[in-house]
Scaffold this motif. Structure first.
Motif, PDB file in Angstrom:
ATOM      1  N   MET A 131      -4.946  83.085   0.458  1.00 22.94           N
ATOM      2  CA  MET A 131      -4.175  83.651   1.474  1.00 22.94           C
ATOM      3  C   MET A 131      -2.817  83.262   1.239  1.00 22.94           C
ATOM      4  O   MET A 131      -1.915  84.177   1.486  1.00 22.94           O
ATOM      5  CB  MET A 131      -4.663  83.349   3.062  1.00 22.94           C
ATOM      6  CG  MET A 131      -4.047  83.834   4.084  1.00 22.94           C
ATOM      7  SD  MET A 131      -4.087  85.648   4.308  1.00 22.94           S
ATOM      8  CE  MET A 131      -5.929  85.759   4.592  1.00 22.94           C
ATOM      9  N   HIS A 132      -2.334  82.220   1.143  1.00 17.34           N
ATOM     10  CA  HIS A 132      -1.023  81.935   0.747  1.00 17.34           C
ATOM     11  C   HIS A 132      -0.545  82.594  -0.320  1.00 17.34           C
ATOM     12  O   HIS A 132       0.544  83.221  -0.200  1.00 17.34           O
ATOM     13  CB  HIS A 132      -1.141  80.196   0.407  1.00 17.34           C
ATOM     14  CG  HIS A 132       0.174  79.682   0.046  1.00 17.34           C
ATOM     15  ND1 HIS A 132       1.241  79.865  -1.017  1.00 17.34           N
ATOM     16  CD2 HIS A 132       1.337  79.212   1.219  1.00 17.34           C
ATOM     17  CE1 HIS A 132       2.300  79.266  -1.157  1.00 17.34           C
ATOM     18  NE2 HIS A 132       2.583  79.093   0.316  1.00 17.34           N
ATOM     19  N   GLU A 133      -1.441  82.681  -1.511  1.00 14.10           N
ATOM     20  CA  GLU A 133      -0.878  83.529  -2.527  1.00 14.10           C
ATOM     21  C   GLU A 133      -0.622  84.854  -2.180  1.00 14.10           C
ATOM     22  O   GLU A 133       0.478  85.671  -2.517  1.00 14.10           O
ATOM     23  CB  GLU A 133      -1.861  83.550  -3.772  1.00 14.10           C
ATOM     24  CG  GLU A 133      -1.405  84.235  -5.016  1.00 14.10           C
ATOM     25  CD  GLU A 133      -2.190  83.951  -6.194  1.00 14.10           C
ATOM     26  OE1 GLU A 133      -2.267  84.492  -7.086  1.00 14.10           O
ATOM     27  OE2 GLU A 133      -3.232  83.143  -5.939  1.00 14.10           O
ATOM     28  N   LEU A 134      -1.615  85.554  -1.403  1.00 18.94           N
ATOM     29  CA  LEU A 134      -1.479  86.938  -0.957  1.00 18.94           C
ATOM     30  C   LEU A 134      -0.259  87.308  -0.164  1.00 18.94           C
ATOM     31  O   LEU A 134       0.561  88.289  -0.111  1.00 18.94           O
ATOM     32  CB  LEU A 134      -2.826  87.274  -0.255  1.00 18.94           C
ATOM     33  CG  LEU A 134      -2.758  88.554   0.567  1.00 18.94           C
ATOM     34  CD1 LEU A 134      -2.684  89.837  -0.300  1.00 18.94           C
ATOM     35  CD2 LEU A 134      -4.016  88.796   1.260  1.00 18.94           C
ATOM     36  N   LEU A 135      -0.063  86.327   0.752  1.00 15.48           N
ATOM     37  CA  LEU A 135       1.111  86.612   1.624  1.00 15.48           C
ATOM     38  C   LEU A 135       2.496  86.383   1.050  1.00 15.48           C
ATOM     39  O   LEU A 135       3.525  87.207   1.222  1.00 15.48           O
ATOM     40  CB  LEU A 135       0.960  85.554   2.790  1.00 15.48           C
ATOM     41  CG  LEU A 135       0.003  85.572   3.743  1.00 15.48           C
ATOM     42  CD1 LEU A 135      -0.036  84.483   4.727  1.00 15.48           C
ATOM     43  CD2 LEU A 135      -0.126  86.968   4.401  1.00 15.48           C
ATOM     44  N   ARG A 144       6.945  91.230  -3.134  1.00 12.96           N
ATOM     45  CA  ARG A 144       6.667  92.273  -4.104  1.00 12.96           C
ATOM     46  C   ARG A 144       6.893  93.837  -3.120  1.00 12.96           C
ATOM     47  O   ARG A 144       7.252  94.708  -4.233  1.00 12.96           O
ATOM     48  CB  ARG A 144       5.414  92.218  -4.883  1.00 12.96           C
ATOM     49  CG  ARG A 144       5.506  91.348  -5.741  1.00 12.96           C
ATOM     50  CD  ARG A 144       3.984  91.158  -6.532  1.00 12.96           C
ATOM     51  NE  ARG A 144       3.909  90.017  -7.354  1.00 12.96           N
ATOM     52  CZ  ARG A 144       2.617  89.834  -8.179  1.00 12.96           C
ATOM     53  NH1 ARG A 144       1.756  90.752  -7.996  1.00 12.96           N
ATOM     54  NH2 ARG A 144       2.677  88.926  -8.924  1.00 12.96           N
ATOM     55  N   GLN A 145       6.713  93.502  -2.106  1.00 13.32           N
ATOM     56  CA  GLN A 145       6.819  94.932  -1.271  1.00 13.32           C
ATOM     57  C   GLN A 145       7.560  95.043   0.079  1.00 13.32           C
ATOM     58  O   GLN A 145       8.466  95.721   0.093  1.00 13.32           O
ATOM     59  CB  GLN A 145       5.085  95.254  -0.877  1.00 13.32           C
ATOM     60  CG  GLN A 145       5.136  96.608   0.093  1.00 13.32           C
ATOM     61  CD  GLN A 145       3.753  96.807   0.364  1.00 13.32           C
ATOM     62  OE1 GLN A 145       2.782  96.328  -0.128  1.00 13.32           O
ATOM     63  NE2 GLN A 145       3.608  97.695   1.557  1.00 13.32           N
ATOM     64  N   VAL A 146       7.166  93.843   1.091  1.00  8.95           N
ATOM     65  CA  VAL A 146       8.010  93.978   2.175  1.00  8.95           C
ATOM     66  C   VAL A 146       9.603  93.750   2.074  1.00  8.95           C
ATOM     67  O   VAL A 146      10.425  94.349   2.582  1.00  8.95           O
ATOM     68  CB  VAL A 146       7.243  93.132   3.295  1.00  8.95           C
ATOM     69  CG1 VAL A 146       8.133  92.981   4.572  1.00  8.95           C
ATOM     70  CG2 VAL A 146       5.906  93.310   3.535  1.00  8.95           C
ATOM     71  N   SER A 147      10.029  92.482   1.333  1.00  5.61           N
ATOM     72  CA  SER A 147      11.368  92.166   1.100  1.00  5.61           C
ATOM     73  C   SER A 147      11.969  93.247   0.434  1.00  5.61           C
ATOM     74  O   SER A 147      13.191  93.630   0.851  1.00  5.61           O
ATOM     75  CB  SER A 147      11.265  90.947   0.396  1.00  5.61           C
ATOM     76  OG  SER A 147      10.816  91.193  -0.885  1.00  5.61           O
ATOM     77  N   ARG A 148      11.323  94.017  -0.442  1.00  2.38           N
ATOM     78  CA  ARG A 148      12.302  94.936  -1.249  1.00  2.38           C
ATOM     79  C   ARG A 148      12.336  96.236  -0.169  1.00  2.38           C
ATOM     80  O   ARG A 148      13.466  96.867  -0.332  1.00  2.38           O
ATOM     81  CB  ARG A 148      11.231  95.248  -2.367  1.00  2.38           C
ATOM     82  CG  ARG A 148      11.276  94.186  -3.475  1.00  2.38           C
ATOM     83  CD  ARG A 148      10.593  94.846  -4.750  1.00  2.38           C
ATOM     84  NE  ARG A 148      10.270  93.703  -5.557  1.00  2.38           N
ATOM     85  CZ  ARG A 148       9.927  93.871  -6.884  1.00  2.38           C
ATOM     86  NH1 ARG A 148       9.224  95.103  -7.043  1.00  2.38           N
ATOM     87  NH2 ARG A 148       9.414  92.730  -7.629  1.00  2.38           N
ATOM     88  N   ASP A 149      11.556  96.792   0.437  1.00  8.87           N
ATOM     89  CA  ASP A 149      11.395  97.643   1.509  1.00  8.87           C
ATOM     90  C   ASP A 149      12.795  97.364   2.297  1.00  8.87           C
ATOM     91  O   ASP A 149      13.428  98.294   2.864  1.00  8.87           O
ATOM     92  CB  ASP A 149      10.331  97.960   2.286  1.00  8.87           C
ATOM     93  CG  ASP A 149       9.252  98.472   1.328  1.00  8.87           C
ATOM     94  OD1 ASP A 149       9.525  98.816   0.231  1.00  8.87           O
ATOM     95  OD2 ASP A 149       7.911  98.422   1.640  1.00  8.87           O
TER      96      ASP A 149
END
Length: 332
Positions: A300-304, A310-315
């Protein structure tokens, strides 16, 4: 239980051997069932007789029969071993259940933005996530009380023993302005408050306490007018041109429908007496109980971390016209 207390009670192996002897009707048949030697069974019977200081087996008969005390022990031992089996199965069933359903609590902004990614990532696997949202103090208390299996909060250390908290990432606080508000060279936040009302989080919230402490440390005395517990009503006023706010990129992303009508500036763009404001950040941690969920907390740590990087911060960075390093940071 101390060593002296333990010496008063027979262990499960002795009880199991005694039950086997009574049920089998002979030491030899009990030995066959237990897959040990007859001598081994006899030694166990003598050991339990010595421990209880009672004759359990009438050896004057052929085959030997349990005495009255031996029969009473058989009845109690049978019940104890049955309870032991139920205990073991009960513990294992909890573990199996946790492999199927895991209760994950997240602070509201995290649940609203990254929660859908978690659900999609685990779709089709054996893991089922019950996603709860709330505020940090409540979620921490629920994790400590075992009402949650894992929790994403902004608490790095907890009072409960056996709970491990691993850092996910940090994000900075930023200043949010109405899109059409023009500002020359930014001065202090106090000076900004003379042009725009400061719309703040209430002191009941953790984020509100962070901002209040920050302003006090920088000697900014800003009148308390509008206060909110949530980001959405706060940003609605900013978007309407009625004030400015201090919040975080993830909170803004939770209320992203206001993004077209706001503008974001890093705190370091403002200065007091010619000195830029220091950074203010909040850090997210994944809390879980040690040795209870197998590899799931690590997974879960790696997934979050990957989901945010890779996705949320870039958006978020693209939408707010910020650089990636102005949105988050990893590391210890």
């Amino acid at each position: 239980m101390n060593d002296k207390s333990r010496a008063r009670y027979p262990d499960w192996e002795l009880l199991e051997s005694w039950v086997a002897v009574v049920e089998a009707g002979s030491v030899s048949e009990a030995a066959r069932r237990l897959k040990i030697s007859q001598a081994g069974v006899s030694q166990r019977i003598k050991a339990i007789e010595s421990l209880l200081d009672t004759i359990l087996l009438d050896r004057s008969t052929r085959p030997a029969r349990p005495t009255s005390a031996g029969q009473r022990l058989f009845e109690h031992a049978t019940a104890i071993l049955q309870s032991a089996d139920q205990m073991v199965e009960g513990v294992r069933s909890v573990t199996r259940a946790k492999r199927v359903v895991v209760r994950l609590g997240c602070v509201d902004s995290f649940a609203a933005t990254i929660g859908p990614i978690i659900i999609r990532a685990l779709a089709g696997t054996s893991q089922q996530i019950r996603l709860w949202s709330g505020i940090t103090p409540t979620l921490d208390a629920q994790l400590d009380a075992r009402q949650l299996d894992m929790a994403v909060t902004t608490t790095g250390m907890g009072a409960a023993a056996g709970v491990r908290r691993r850092k996910l990432f940090s994000e900075p606080y930023v200043v949010v302005l109405p899109k059409d508000f023009t500002i020359g060279r930014p001065g202090s936040l106090t000076e900004l408050s003379r042009h725009l009302r400061f719309i703040r989080y209430s002191a009941r919230s953790v984020i509100g306490q962070h901002v209040d402490n920050y302003l006090t440390a920088h000697a900014d005395s800003i009148e308390r007018t509008c206060e909110f517990d949530a980001t959405d009503p706060m940003l609605s006023l900013v978007a309407a041109g009625l004030g400015f706010a201090i919040t975080t990129p993830l909170c803004i992303w939770q209320s992203r429908h206001f993004v077209p009508d706001i503008r974001v500036m890093p705190l370091c763009n403002f200065s007091r007496h010619g000195r830029p404001y220091e950074a203010l950040t909040r850090t997210f941690y994944l809390g879980s109980r040690e040795n209870e969920l197998g590899s799931l907390p690590n997974d879960m740590h790696e997934l979050l971390c990957q989901a945010y990087e890779r996705q949320v911060s870039r958006d978020i960075a693209k939408a707010l016209s910020l650089k990636p390093e102005q949105v988050y940071s990893f590391g210890e």
